[in-house]
Design a protein around this motif. Structure first.
Motif, mmCIF file in Angstrom:
data_model
loop_
_atom_site.group_PDB
_atom_site.id
_atom_site.type_symbol
_atom_site.label_atom_id
_atom_site.label_comp_id
_atom_site.label_asym_id
_atom_site.label_seq_id
_atom_site.Cartn_x
_atom_site.Cartn_y
_atom_site.Cartn_z
ATOM 1 N N UNK A 8 0.826 -1.202 0.000
ATOM 2 C CA UNK A 8 0.000 0.000 0.000
ATOM 3 C C UNK A 8 0.866 1.261 0.000
ATOM 4 N N UNK A 9 1.888 1.268 0.830
ATOM 5 C CA UNK A 9 2.778 2.433 0.895
ATOM 6 C C UNK A 9 3.517 2.617 -0.433
ATOM 7 N N UNK A 10 3.928 1.516 -1.038
ATOM 8 C CA UNK A 10 4.576 1.605 -2.345
ATOM 9 C C UNK A 10 3.612 2.169 -3.385
ATOM 10 N N UNK A 11 2.329 1.792 -3.288
ATOM 11 C CA UNK A 11 1.323 2.331 -4.208
ATOM 12 C C UNK A 11 1.191 3.847 -4.065
ATOM 13 N N UNK A 12 1.266 4.341 -2.834
ATOM 14 C CA UNK A 12 1.183 5.793 -2.616
ATOM 15 C C UNK A 12 2.383 6.496 -3.253
ATOM 16 N N UNK A 13 3.568 5.940 -3.077
ATOM 17 C CA UNK A 13 4.755 6.551 -3.691
ATOM 18 C C UNK A 13 4.639 6.542 -5.216
ATOM 19 N N UNK A 14 4.194 5.422 -5.752
ATOM 20 C CA UNK A 14 4.013 5.319 -7.204
ATOM 21 C C UNK A 14 2.983 6.340 -7.691
ATOM 22 N N UNK A 15 1.907 6.518 -6.931
ATOM 23 C CA UNK A 15 0.872 7.489 -7.305
ATOM 24 C C UNK A 15 1.433 8.907 -7.341
ATOM 25 N N UNK A 16 2.252 9.253 -6.352
ATOM 26 C CA UNK A 16 2.858 10.594 -6.339
ATOM 27 C C UNK A 16 3.722 10.781 -7.582
ATOM 28 N N UNK A 17 4.500 9.774 -7.935
ATOM 29 C CA UNK A 17 5.349 9.855 -9.123
ATOM 30 C C UNK A 17 4.511 10.056 -10.384
ATOM 31 N N UNK A 56 -8.170 10.360 -5.300
ATOM 32 C CA UNK A 56 -8.925 10.074 -6.530
ATOM 33 C C UNK A 56 -8.198 9.025 -7.363
ATOM 34 N N UNK A 57 -6.895 9.184 -7.524
ATOM 35 C CA UNK A 57 -6.103 8.269 -8.348
ATOM 36 C C UNK A 57 -6.163 6.831 -7.829
ATOM 37 N N UNK A 58 -6.050 6.675 -6.506
ATOM 38 C CA UNK A 58 -6.025 5.340 -5.911
ATOM 39 C C UNK A 58 -7.408 4.833 -5.495
ATOM 40 N N UNK A 59 -8.405 5.721 -5.513
ATOM 41 C CA UNK A 59 -9.739 5.317 -5.079
ATOM 42 C C UNK A 59 -9.821 5.064 -3.586
ATOM 43 N N UNK A 60 -9.135 5.904 -2.821
ATOM 44 C CA UNK A 60 -9.132 5.784 -1.359
ATOM 45 C C UNK A 60 -9.656 7.085 -0.759
ATOM 46 N N UNK A 116 12.340 8.285 -1.798
ATOM 47 C CA UNK A 116 10.976 8.041 -2.265
ATOM 48 C C UNK A 116 10.911 7.938 -3.773
ATOM 49 N N UNK A 117 11.659 8.786 -4.452
ATOM 50 C CA UNK A 117 11.706 8.758 -5.911
ATOM 51 C C UNK A 117 12.313 7.451 -6.406
ATOM 52 N N UNK A 118 13.356 6.990 -5.741
ATOM 53 C CA UNK A 118 14.001 5.744 -6.136
ATOM 54 C C UNK A 118 13.022 4.567 -6.009
ATOM 55 N N UNK A 144 9.317 7.959 7.333
ATOM 56 C CA UNK A 144 10.364 7.149 6.715
ATOM 57 C C UNK A 144 11.294 7.983 5.840
ATOM 58 N N UNK A 145 10.932 9.241 5.606
ATOM 59 C CA UNK A 145 11.770 10.114 4.798
ATOM 60 C C UNK A 145 11.587 9.948 3.300
ATOM 61 N N UNK A 146 10.402 9.495 2.882
ATOM 62 C CA UNK A 146 10.148 9.272 1.457
ATOM 63 C C UNK A 146 9.289 10.356 0.806
ATOM 64 N N UNK A 147 8.558 11.104 1.615
ATOM 65 C CA UNK A 147 7.680 12.169 1.099
ATOM 66 C C UNK A 147 7.873 13.416 1.952
#
Length: 131
Positions: A6-15, A31-35, A67-69, A50-53
């Motif tokens: 789920x957390x990886x999905x959020x990072x991917x969505x931001x990208x 909206x993008x993730x439907x949450x 987070x970008x990586x 975690x220092x990703x966003x």
């Protein structure tokens, strides 16, 4: 600590949203993730820890280098699996759903080997014991 799917999905969505729109807000992710927006808020809080966003002063969200990586690696897997499944004859919507699951469970080593096999032109996946 490893991130959840789920957390990886959020990072991917931001990208993805950043590539499309330039700036990303929590509502865009919802909206993008439907949450729900509260789900996005919780995820952003965790990913920030975690220092990703980073949540900017104007309320937009940005990925840090780490987070970008992670987001780039997940998105690459998603695109690869979606393309491979479509080429194998899977309908686009099902291919995208299945790719979303596959991107989280495959090891980096296996993914690299699959990419090499896919782009080498060799379709033999399991080497033959016959010489």
């Amino acid at each position: 600590m490893a991130l959840t799917s789920s957390m990886e999905d959020y990072l991917e969505a931001v990208l993805i949203l950043h590539q499309k729109r330039g700036s990303v807000r929590g509502v865009d992710i919802a909206v993008h993730l439907g949450v729900t927006k509260p789900s996005v808020s919780r995820a952003v809080k965790e990913l920030s820890k975690f220092g990703h966003i980073i949540k900017n002063t104007d309320g937009t969200l940005s990925l840090t280098d780490s987070g970008l990586q992670i987001a780039t690696q997940i998105y690459e897997k998603h695109q690869f699996f979606t393309r491979q499944l479509i080429e194998a004859g899977v309908p686009k919507d099902i291919a995208a759903q299945d790719a979303c699951r596959l991107e989280h469970v495959i090891s980096e080593q296996s993914f690299q080997k699959l990419k090499e096999a896919a782009f080498s032109g060799s379709r033999e996946v399991i080497p033959s014991d016959e010489s």
